[in-house]
Design an enzyme around this catalytic site. Sequence first.
Site, PDB file in Angstrom:
ATOM      1  N   GLY A  13       0.780  -1.229   0.000  1.00 33.46           N
ATOM      2  CA  GLY A  13       0.000   0.000   0.000  1.00 33.46           C
ATOM      3  C   GLY A  13       0.810   1.275   0.000  1.00 33.46           C
ATOM      4  O   GLY A  13       0.256   2.359  -0.181  1.00 33.46           O
ATOM      5  N   VAL A  14       2.129   1.184   0.177  1.00 32.37           N
ATOM      6  CA  VAL A  14       2.986   2.370   0.163  1.00 32.37           C
ATOM      7  C   VAL A  14       3.077   2.915  -1.262  1.00 32.37           C
ATOM      8  O   VAL A  14       3.173   2.151  -2.229  1.00 32.37           O
ATOM      9  CB  VAL A  14       4.392   2.024   0.706  1.00 32.37           C
ATOM     10  CG1 VAL A  14       5.385   3.145   0.440  1.00 32.37           C
ATOM     11  CG2 VAL A  14       4.314   1.726   2.199  1.00 32.37           C
ATOM     12  N   MET A  16       5.072   4.907  -4.179  1.00 29.24           N
ATOM     13  CA  MET A  16       6.439   5.210  -4.600  1.00 29.24           C
ATOM     14  C   MET A  16       6.397   5.954  -5.935  1.00 29.24           C
ATOM     15  O   MET A  16       5.685   5.535  -6.851  1.00 29.24           O
ATOM     16  CB  MET A  16       7.234   3.911  -4.770  1.00 29.24           C
ATOM     17  CG  MET A  16       8.674   4.116  -5.231  1.00 29.24           C
ATOM     18  SD  MET A  16       9.580   2.525  -5.436  1.00 29.24           S
ATOM     19  CE  MET A  16       8.876   1.982  -7.011  1.00 29.24           C
ATOM     20  N   PRO A  17       7.155   7.036  -6.077  1.00 28.68           N
ATOM     21  CA  PRO A  17       7.213   7.698  -7.380  1.00 28.68           C
ATOM     22  C   PRO A  17       7.733   6.747  -8.456  1.00 28.68           C
ATOM     23  O   PRO A  17       8.636   5.938  -8.206  1.00 28.68           O
ATOM     24  CB  PRO A  17       8.186   8.856  -7.154  1.00 28.68           C
ATOM     25  CG  PRO A  17       8.116   9.124  -5.679  1.00 28.68           C
ATOM     26  CD  PRO A  17       7.920   7.765  -5.056  1.00 28.68           C
ATOM     27  N   LEU A  19       9.312   7.633 -11.198  1.00 27.53           N
ATOM     28  CA  LEU A  19      10.605   8.105 -11.699  1.00 27.53           C
ATOM     29  C   LEU A  19      11.419   8.690 -10.556  1.00 27.53           C
ATOM     30  O   LEU A  19      10.891   9.447  -9.732  1.00 27.53           O
ATOM     31  CB  LEU A  19      10.410   9.183 -12.770  1.00 27.53           C
ATOM     32  CG  LEU A  19      11.716   9.601 -13.471  1.00 27.53           C
ATOM     33  CD1 LEU A  19      12.095   8.584 -14.537  1.00 27.53           C
ATOM     34  CD2 LEU A  19      11.594  10.977 -14.099  1.00 27.53           C
ATOM     35  N   LEU A  21      15.793   9.644  -9.143  1.00 32.28           N
ATOM     36  CA  LEU A  21      17.193   9.912  -9.474  1.00 32.28           C
ATOM     37  C   LEU A  21      18.054   8.814  -8.883  1.00 32.28           C
ATOM     38  O   LEU A  21      18.023   8.555  -7.685  1.00 32.28           O
ATOM     39  CB  LEU A  21      17.646  11.259  -8.903  1.00 32.28           C
ATOM     40  CG  LEU A  21      19.124  11.607  -9.162  1.00 32.28           C
ATOM     41  CD1 LEU A  21      19.316  12.049 -10.614  1.00 32.28           C
ATOM     42  CD2 LEU A  21      19.616  12.694  -8.205  1.00 32.28           C
ATOM     43  N   GLY A  22      18.854   8.154  -9.736  1.00 31.80           N
ATOM     44  CA  GLY A  22      19.851   7.205  -9.262  1.00 31.80           C
ATOM     45  C   GLY A  22      21.198   7.888  -9.122  1.00 31.80           C
ATOM     46  O   GLY A  22      21.492   8.844  -9.853  1.00 31.80           O
ATOM     47  N   ASP A  47      17.598   7.177  -5.151  1.00 31.76           N
ATOM     48  CA  ASP A  47      18.074   5.816  -4.961  1.00 31.76           C
ATOM     49  C   ASP A  47      19.591   5.799  -4.810  1.00 31.76           C
ATOM     50  O   ASP A  47      20.309   6.283  -5.684  1.00 31.76           O
ATOM     51  CB  ASP A  47      17.678   4.953  -6.165  1.00 31.76           C
ATOM     52  CG  ASP A  47      18.211   3.528  -6.052  1.00 31.76           C
ATOM     53  OD1 ASP A  47      17.451   2.661  -5.589  1.00 31.76           O
ATOM     54  OD2 ASP A  47      19.382   3.294  -6.417  1.00 31.76           O
ATOM     55  N   TYR A  52      27.861   2.412  -3.000  1.00 33.40           N
ATOM     56  CA  TYR A  52      28.121   3.575  -3.871  1.00 33.40           C
ATOM     57  C   TYR A  52      29.046   4.596  -3.211  1.00 33.40           C
ATOM     58  O   TYR A  52      29.653   5.416  -3.892  1.00 33.40           O
ATOM     59  CB  TYR A  52      26.828   4.291  -4.257  1.00 33.40           C
ATOM     60  CG  TYR A  52      25.854   3.498  -5.082  1.00 33.40           C
ATOM     61  CD1 TYR A  52      26.174   2.257  -5.627  1.00 33.40           C
ATOM     62  CD2 TYR A  52      24.572   3.994  -5.312  1.00 33.40           C
ATOM     63  CE1 TYR A  52      25.249   1.544  -6.364  1.00 33.40           C
ATOM     64  CE2 TYR A  52      23.647   3.297  -6.059  1.00 33.40           C
ATOM     65  CZ  TYR A  52      23.982   2.068  -6.577  1.00 33.40           C
ATOM     66  OH  TYR A  52      23.066   1.363  -7.304  1.00 33.40           O
ATOM     67  N   LYS A  77      20.602   0.352  -0.361  1.00 38.65           N
ATOM     68  CA  LYS A  77      20.750  -1.085  -0.571  1.00 38.65           C
ATOM     69  C   LYS A  77      21.861  -1.659   0.310  1.00 38.65           C
ATOM     70  O   LYS A  77      22.869  -0.992   0.560  1.00 38.65           O
ATOM     71  CB  LYS A  77      21.045  -1.354  -2.061  1.00 38.65           C
ATOM     72  CG  LYS A  77      19.915  -0.892  -2.978  1.00 38.65           C
ATOM     73  CD  LYS A  77      20.148  -1.212  -4.427  1.00 38.65           C
ATOM     74  CE  LYS A  77      20.893  -0.155  -5.206  1.00 38.65           C
ATOM     75  NZ  LYS A  77      20.229   1.142  -5.272  1.00 38.65           N
ATOM     76  N   HIS A 110      21.144  -5.869  -2.324  1.00 35.83           N
ATOM     77  CA  HIS A 110      21.701  -5.347  -3.574  1.00 35.83           C
ATOM     78  C   HIS A 110      21.847  -6.421  -4.653  1.00 35.83           C
ATOM     79  O   HIS A 110      21.641  -6.150  -5.844  1.00 35.83           O
ATOM     80  CB  HIS A 110      23.059  -4.695  -3.299  1.00 35.83           C
ATOM     81  CG  HIS A 110      23.429  -3.641  -4.284  1.00 35.83           C
ATOM     82  ND1 HIS A 110      24.138  -2.515  -3.946  1.00 35.83           N
ATOM     83  CD2 HIS A 110      23.188  -3.525  -5.609  1.00 35.83           C
ATOM     84  CE1 HIS A 110      24.318  -1.767  -5.020  1.00 35.83           C
ATOM     85  NE2 HIS A 110      23.750  -2.362  -6.044  1.00 35.83           N
TER      86      HIS A 110
END
Length: 293
Positions: A13-14, A16-17, A19, A21-22, A47, A52, A77, A110
């Site tokens: 039910g959450v 999330m957009p 699109l 930005l990674g 994200d 990273y 992640k 990940h």
Amino acid sequence: MTGKSTMITLNNGVQMPALGLGVFQSPPEETATAVTTALQDGYRLIDTAAVYGNEKEVGEGIVASGVDRGEVFVTTKLWLSDFGHDATLRAFDASLGRLGLDYLDLYLLHFPYTSEFDSTVAAYKAAQKLLADGRVRAIGVSNFSPERLNGLMVRTDVVPAVNQVELHPYFIQGELREAHAGLGIVTQAWSPLGAVNLYWPDAPYAGKSPLQDPVITQIAARYGKTPAQIVLRWHIEHGLSAIPKSVTPHRIAENIGIFNFALTADETAAVDALDTGLRGGPDPDSIKADSFG
């Protein structure tokens, strides 16, 4: 503000957009500004990942944007070296600390640690605890094949909300997307523009970008849009989530400018037909704890 993404409802039910930005391969010194720029342009999904090395800068960018934390959907992640139940809980705390947040919106494994799958299961069970404790709003995985998904789900209780995978016009992942649809899992695309073919040394189509494909450039000319906008709109037409990476302000703005037009069914099918069936990036089953340094 440039635009605003449509939303996808996850299996718990959450919202999330679609699109975001990674920030994979975004240098830390450029990440905070990119995140701030994106949020001021209307993005509401960011994200990142522990491996990273830029979670701290993502958090700084969120603060600098002036956008309320409650409006921003933040994903990070868990790296393989932290798989296992207790190690996952510690790694989650470390990620939150670097991000400067008190909760996450989405936490993903990940990769599947295929040679130590018991630790993968233990890590996911820890993520289930974080979800039950309200420290994360949704949990999921990344780079899992249908086989790995099934192997995880028979030993755990919560169906992943998201599986984030390589997906672009040259590798459309039809079988995996069909499996996701049957399970109620959202498909999220990393390298949604196919840039993996440009930077991954062993890509079978190395140097060949979907953004230069005549099928896509012709559609772009028809709409007065960039090839990247056409590809990202193609993801949206399929109900996918996409997280293009950029640190360039005008490209960040362009990438979210895709919600004022739609592709026809024939145009969407023409992009589908570019599929090679070959991934540009690494085989997820080959990834080890030390694969990225």
